[in-house]
Write a protein that holds these residues in place. Sequence first.
Motif, PDB file in Angstrom:
ATOM      1  N   VAL A 146      -0.526   0.026  -9.115  1.00  0.00           N
ATOM      2  CA  VAL A 146      -1.068   1.319  -9.546  1.00  0.00           C
ATOM      3  C   VAL A 146      -0.504   2.467  -8.711  1.00  0.00           C
ATOM      4  O   VAL A 146      -0.357   3.595  -9.199  1.00  0.00           O
ATOM      5  CB  VAL A 146      -2.613   1.321  -9.499  1.00  0.00           C
ATOM      6  CG1 VAL A 146      -3.166   0.315 -10.488  1.00  0.00           C
ATOM      7  CG2 VAL A 146      -3.129   1.053  -8.105  1.00  0.00           C
ATOM      8  N   LEU A 147      -0.206   2.176  -7.458  1.00  0.00           N
ATOM      9  CA  LEU A 147       0.322   3.255  -6.611  1.00  0.00           C
ATOM     10  C   LEU A 147       1.688   3.719  -7.099  1.00  0.00           C
ATOM     11  O   LEU A 147       1.953   4.918  -7.231  1.00  0.00           O
ATOM     12  CB  LEU A 147       0.408   2.788  -5.158  1.00  0.00           C
ATOM     13  CG  LEU A 147      -0.921   2.591  -4.440  1.00  0.00           C
ATOM     14  CD1 LEU A 147      -0.695   2.023  -3.047  1.00  0.00           C
ATOM     15  CD2 LEU A 147      -1.694   3.894  -4.357  1.00  0.00           C
ATOM     16  N   GLU A 166      -2.318  -4.590 -17.481  1.00  0.00           N
ATOM     17  CA  GLU A 166      -2.709  -4.583 -16.074  1.00  0.00           C
ATOM     18  C   GLU A 166      -2.217  -5.843 -15.365  1.00  0.00           C
ATOM     19  O   GLU A 166      -1.647  -5.783 -14.298  1.00  0.00           O
ATOM     20  CB  GLU A 166      -4.220  -4.485 -15.952  1.00  0.00           C
ATOM     21  CG  GLU A 166      -4.825  -3.198 -16.496  1.00  0.00           C
ATOM     22  CD  GLU A 166      -6.336  -3.251 -16.506  1.00  0.00           C
ATOM     23  OE1 GLU A 166      -6.950  -2.460 -17.235  1.00  0.00           O
ATOM     24  OE2 GLU A 166      -6.904  -4.095 -15.779  1.00  0.00           O
ATOM     25  N   ARG A 195       5.588   0.159 -16.577  1.00  0.00           N
ATOM     26  CA  ARG A 195       4.893  -0.060 -15.313  1.00  0.00           C
ATOM     27  C   ARG A 195       5.695  -0.967 -14.381  1.00  0.00           C
ATOM     28  O   ARG A 195       6.492  -1.798 -14.822  1.00  0.00           O
ATOM     29  CB  ARG A 195       3.535  -0.721 -15.558  1.00  0.00           C
ATOM     30  CG  ARG A 195       2.454   0.189 -16.091  1.00  0.00           C
ATOM     31  CD  ARG A 195       1.233  -0.645 -16.444  1.00  0.00           C
ATOM     32  NE  ARG A 195       0.023   0.127 -16.648  1.00  0.00           N
ATOM     33  CZ  ARG A 195      -0.271   0.833 -17.723  1.00  0.00           C
ATOM     34  NH1 ARG A 195       0.609   0.916 -18.714  1.00  0.00           N
ATOM     35  NH2 ARG A 195      -1.418   1.492 -17.818  1.00  0.00           N
ATOM     36  N   ARG A 211       0.925  -8.324 -11.527  1.00  0.00           N
ATOM     37  CA  ARG A 211      -0.222  -7.439 -11.286  1.00  0.00           C
ATOM     38  C   ARG A 211       0.314  -6.028 -11.162  1.00  0.00           C
ATOM     39  O   ARG A 211       1.266  -5.767 -10.428  1.00  0.00           O
ATOM     40  CB  ARG A 211      -0.948  -7.859 -10.014  1.00  0.00           C
ATOM     41  CG  ARG A 211      -2.119  -6.997  -9.626  1.00  0.00           C
ATOM     42  CD  ARG A 211      -2.896  -7.640  -8.468  1.00  0.00           C
ATOM     43  NE  ARG A 211      -2.061  -7.805  -7.271  1.00  0.00           N
ATOM     44  CZ  ARG A 211      -1.861  -6.874  -6.356  1.00  0.00           C
ATOM     45  NH1 ARG A 211      -2.409  -5.677  -6.504  1.00  0.00           N
ATOM     46  NH2 ARG A 211      -1.104  -7.115  -5.296  1.00  0.00           N
ATOM     47  N   SER A 212      -0.324  -5.113 -11.860  1.00  0.00           N
ATOM     48  CA  SER A 212       0.147  -3.726 -11.898  1.00  0.00           C
ATOM     49  C   SER A 212       0.097  -3.087 -10.520  1.00  0.00           C
ATOM     50  O   SER A 212      -0.891  -3.223  -9.791  1.00  0.00           O
ATOM     51  CB  SER A 212      -0.721  -2.920 -12.872  1.00  0.00           C
ATOM     52  OG  SER A 212      -0.389  -1.549 -12.806  1.00  0.00           O
ATOM     53  N   GLN A 227       1.448  11.495 -10.572  1.00  0.00           N
ATOM     54  CA  GLN A 227       0.184  12.158 -10.931  1.00  0.00           C
ATOM     55  C   GLN A 227      -0.730  12.252  -9.715  1.00  0.00           C
ATOM     56  O   GLN A 227      -1.447  13.239  -9.526  1.00  0.00           O
ATOM     57  CB  GLN A 227      -0.509  11.382 -12.053  1.00  0.00           C
ATOM     58  CG  GLN A 227       0.251  11.376 -13.360  1.00  0.00           C
ATOM     59  CD  GLN A 227      -0.544  10.703 -14.448  1.00  0.00           C
ATOM     60  OE1 GLN A 227      -1.486  11.273 -14.998  1.00  0.00           O
ATOM     61  NE2 GLN A 227      -0.154   9.474 -14.780  1.00  0.00           N
ATOM     62  N   LEU A 228      -0.719  11.218  -8.903  1.00  0.00           N
ATOM     63  CA  LEU A 228      -1.571  11.216  -7.730  1.00  0.00           C
ATOM     64  C   LEU A 228      -1.170  12.332  -6.770  1.00  0.00           C
ATOM     65  O   LEU A 228      -2.018  13.014  -6.198  1.00  0.00           O
ATOM     66  CB  LEU A 228      -1.499   9.863  -7.025  1.00  0.00           C
ATOM     67  CG  LEU A 228      -2.383   9.685  -5.789  1.00  0.00           C
ATOM     68  CD1 LEU A 228      -3.861   9.786  -6.167  1.00  0.00           C
ATOM     69  CD2 LEU A 228      -2.089   8.348  -5.105  1.00  0.00           C
ATOM     70  N   ARG A 229       0.092  12.539  -6.594  1.00  0.00           N
ATOM     71  CA  ARG A 229       0.570  13.552  -5.648  1.00  0.00           C
ATOM     72  C   ARG A 229       0.202  14.960  -6.098  1.00  0.00           C
ATOM     73  O   ARG A 229       0.126  15.871  -5.288  1.00  0.00           O
ATOM     74  CB  ARG A 229       2.081  13.451  -5.476  1.00  0.00           C
ATOM     75  CG  ARG A 229       2.523  12.313  -4.579  1.00  0.00           C
ATOM     76  CD  ARG A 229       3.974  12.498  -4.107  1.00  0.00           C
ATOM     77  NE  ARG A 229       4.244  11.649  -2.950  1.00  0.00           N
ATOM     78  CZ  ARG A 229       4.941  10.526  -3.015  1.00  0.00           C
ATOM     79  NH1 ARG A 229       5.410  10.107  -4.186  1.00  0.00           N
ATOM     80  NH2 ARG A 229       5.159   9.810  -1.935  1.00  0.00           N
ATOM     81  N   ALA A 230      -0.034  15.114  -7.381  1.00  0.00           N
ATOM     82  CA  ALA A 230      -0.423  16.439  -7.881  1.00  0.00           C
ATOM     83  C   ALA A 230      -1.887  16.738  -7.671  1.00  0.00           C
ATOM     84  O   ALA A 230      -2.329  17.872  -7.866  1.00  0.00           O
ATOM     85  CB  ALA A 230      -0.073  16.536  -9.370  1.00  0.00           C
ATOM     86  N   ARG A 234       0.804  -1.216   0.000  1.00  0.00           N
ATOM     87  CA  ARG A 234       0.000   0.000   0.000  1.00  0.00           C
ATOM     88  C   ARG A 234       0.841   1.272   0.000  1.00  0.00           C
ATOM     89  O   ARG A 234       0.321   2.372   0.033  1.00  0.00           O
ATOM     90  CB  ARG A 234      -0.908   0.009   1.229  1.00  0.00           C
ATOM     91  CG  ARG A 234      -1.932  -1.110   1.263  1.00  0.00           C
ATOM     92  CD  ARG A 234      -2.616  -1.180   2.605  1.00  0.00           C
ATOM     93  NE  ARG A 234      -1.679  -1.532   3.664  1.00  0.00           N
ATOM     94  CZ  ARG A 234      -1.981  -1.522   4.956  1.00  0.00           C
ATOM     95  NH1 ARG A 234      -3.189  -1.156   5.343  1.00  0.00           N
ATOM     96  NH2 ARG A 234      -1.083  -1.857   5.865  1.00  0.00           N
ATOM     97  N   LYS A 235       2.135   1.110  -0.035  1.00  0.00           N
ATOM     98  CA  LYS A 235       3.009   2.272   0.008  1.00  0.00           C
ATOM     99  C   LYS A 235       3.212   2.819  -1.393  1.00  0.00           C
ATOM    100  O   LYS A 235       3.425   2.067  -2.349  1.00  0.00           O
ATOM    101  CB  LYS A 235       4.351   1.881   0.617  1.00  0.00           C
ATOM    102  CG  LYS A 235       5.144   3.034   1.186  1.00  0.00           C
ATOM    103  CD  LYS A 235       6.222   2.519   2.112  1.00  0.00           C
ATOM    104  CE  LYS A 235       7.142   3.609   2.647  1.00  0.00           C
ATOM    105  NZ  LYS A 235       6.838   4.965   2.384  1.00  0.00           N
ATOM    106  N   LEU A 236       3.173   4.118  -1.524  1.00  0.00           N
ATOM    107  CA  LEU A 236       3.377   4.720  -2.836  1.00  0.00           C
ATOM    108  C   LEU A 236       4.808   4.513  -3.318  1.00  0.00           C
ATOM    109  O   LEU A 236       5.036   4.114  -4.456  1.00  0.00           O
ATOM    110  CB  LEU A 236       3.093   6.228  -2.794  1.00  0.00           C
ATOM    111  CG  LEU A 236       1.737   6.688  -3.311  1.00  0.00           C
ATOM    112  CD1 LEU A 236       0.627   6.187  -2.404  1.00  0.00           C
ATOM    113  CD2 LEU A 236       1.686   8.180  -3.455  1.00  0.00           C
ATOM    114  N   ASN A 256       2.960   3.215 -10.025  1.00  0.00           N
ATOM    115  CA  ASN A 256       2.913   3.689 -11.410  1.00  0.00           C
ATOM    116  C   ASN A 256       2.310   5.073 -11.533  1.00  0.00           C
ATOM    117  O   ASN A 256       2.678   5.841 -12.417  1.00  0.00           O
ATOM    118  CB  ASN A 256       2.116   2.707 -12.272  1.00  0.00           C
ATOM    119  CG  ASN A 256       2.809   1.355 -12.364  1.00  0.00           C
ATOM    120  OD1 ASN A 256       4.035   1.268 -12.295  1.00  0.00           O
ATOM    121  ND2 ASN A 256       2.035   0.296 -12.507  1.00  0.00           N
ATOM    122  N   LEU A 257       1.388   5.415 -10.639  1.00  0.00           N
ATOM    123  CA  LEU A 257       0.672   6.677 -10.774  1.00  0.00           C
ATOM    124  C   LEU A 257       0.994   7.667  -9.651  1.00  0.00           C
ATOM    125  O   LEU A 257       0.309   8.680  -9.508  1.00  0.00           O
ATOM    126  CB  LEU A 257      -0.838   6.402 -10.788  1.00  0.00           C
ATOM    127  CG  LEU A 257      -1.327   5.473 -11.898  1.00  0.00           C
ATOM    128  CD1 LEU A 257      -2.805   5.162 -11.734  1.00  0.00           C
ATOM    129  CD2 LEU A 257      -1.065   6.093 -13.273  1.00  0.00           C
TER     130      LEU A 257
END
Lengths: 549, 144
Positions: B85-86, B37, B62, B82-83, B92-95, B13-15, B88-89
């Motif tokens: 997502v944290l 994915e 990815r 399995r991708s 963008q998420l932090r923005a 769960r860590k970015l 990889n993104l």
Amino acid sequence: MGHIVGSGLLSNISIFPETFITSATPSNGYINPFSPGTFWDDIIAQHGGGFDGQAYIADNCTEVSVQQYNNVQQGDIIGTLAKTILQNENQFLLIVTSNDYATFTFNAEIKYVNGAGVVQEANLINMACCYENGSDYKQYFTWVPVNLSNGKHGFFLQHFQYHYNSGEQKYEIVSGENSVVFVLEDLDALHHQSLLNDHYDEDIFGPDSDPEGYGEDGTPAHDHTSDTITIPDAPSVSTSSVGFMHVYKVASGALSTLGQYLFPSAQNITDIESALRAIAGIFAYRDSVQYIVDLHAIPVSPSIGSNEFIKIGSLSTDISQPIVPSDYVDFDCGSKTIPEQYRNFIDYVGTRCKLFLPFVGFVEIAPEYWNGGTISIKYRFNVIDGSFMAYVLSTSSKSKLTNSLIGQYGGSACLHLPVIANSYGALASGLVGGSMQIAAGAATGNIGGVVTGAMTASNFQGNMSQSNNYNASTSYLGGRRPYFLIEREVPCFSAQYRHDKGLPLNVSMTLSSLSGFTIIDDIDLSGITGATENEIEELRQLLKEGVYF
Amino acid sequence: MILTFYMNSSDPRKLDKTLTSLGAIENCSMRDVLDVENPTFRVASAALPGSFNYVYCDYTGRYYFTEDPVEIRTGLYDIRCRSDVLMNLKTQLRAKVATVTRNENISNGYLLDANYKAMSYRECVTLQFPYAMTNDSLILITVG
């Protein structure tokens, strides 16, 4: 420019120089992140609802060069420092204190321009570009709570400088704990640009606010202020102003004397003269008792005037007692200030309280009225009939009350004393409880056997058929001092609670400013590129369940 | 495509994952259809790291969590992924700007926390006010 962003509930913000750290140079030779000639520009304070106080900014830790701002409001500029930061005196301290010591956090962000008026080329995630040597350093600060000498609570910024160890791919602390610098924390590109444009597009204060103000026209959505409700004035009518009514504060000994006065004993009289005098007294005073309106006890001392001889009907005794000029007397039970126990929601949701009021009993009182505030209790007694009104006043920042009346309870604190004439010399006796019907009774007591031919004492019944129905308040058997009875829940938080579950927040933020465990229930993921629809939905779901920034 | 193998020691769960690089293998392929994915990579190499749980694919750009590799035959492996997502993104998420519901380091203590637990008993305290009514006074009222 930079700004200090706070959330939470604060009041009476002030700064105390004694918390400054005197050492300006960290022990490990920390390097000024800003080149000489760098200027600090405006520092703007923002805060959540309730922030109202002072803020100081000191531009180094050995000297308090303060700029004081009172009643800081949202969006106010609380400090302007346009000075050169010297090589080793980059420490800039901001302390914010609060009487409430509410749980809150400030996000401090600084924007700076160099001597040429150009924004420093910033890696918007860390401060690496500030270093001449180009080392990859990251600045981080924490708010450290302190207890100040005046009993208030405050925070000072504690700085940690991290160096990114690229080999081990981790940040290492390289600065000493005693160094204090007010530095940038993760200023992201969007926010940096917004600061440059003097525009804040974050809503961090919850549903009642937006960057343009609280309402459509910029005025607050609703008025938080409260009218102060005070104790009403006592009525101006006074029994004593009625010329034929007399109110006395009497001593029990005086009552005994009065009893003898009203009902002279005809017993043990051995001479005719004394007997005749006694009989004359009986005739003179036997109807006087009907001019006694009431005799009762109250739990407080009334205000008294000069001494006067007790006058009953047309007769004036030689018993001197102070008169009571005013029908009303106030008694102040004092105030009680109760600080919050937990300084969080448990002080309210998990807390119950009853207030014991003498002669009233227990009344429920919500925590908002007293938690972190002050309750005052005052009684006003009617001396004439012993009735009273208890006033409960509250001063509480949570409830927006300032010494305002929040409750009033009426009742009777009158302990009636029976005025019975068949108890010679015992008029003052009978502090009895319960209610009684005093029956008329025959007078007793002989004058003596020497009287002959005259009316015998038994024919002069000093007993009075008057009787008072009285209710001696059982409250006299109860407590006489108000007190709180507070029940609080006892929370049980594990040491890892914050890390495993996070704490409630409800603030809109740029996510780059976050760290640690985070839950975001809803988020607009528009504009995310390079991800499939499933990945975006998975991201949304992960944010709902909690991720670690 | 090039797969870079890692050992991830961070919570999923860590970015920002803490990754230990274990090397890269070229000439990998994606088994069956292109699935960005949940791909299954086919790796033909005797240099496959003995233990890994994370890969980066340059073709998809990815990062992926991996399952244990399945040996098809000697030197040929299928790796189901399995991708992440944290990871990889994360940029963008932090923005993004969003309403944060809970956070480890920032909080509003006066918001109700539905997760908190309390003891089964309650603490009871009594606090007295300063002054008591103890001056009992006798009042006599007469007319005349």
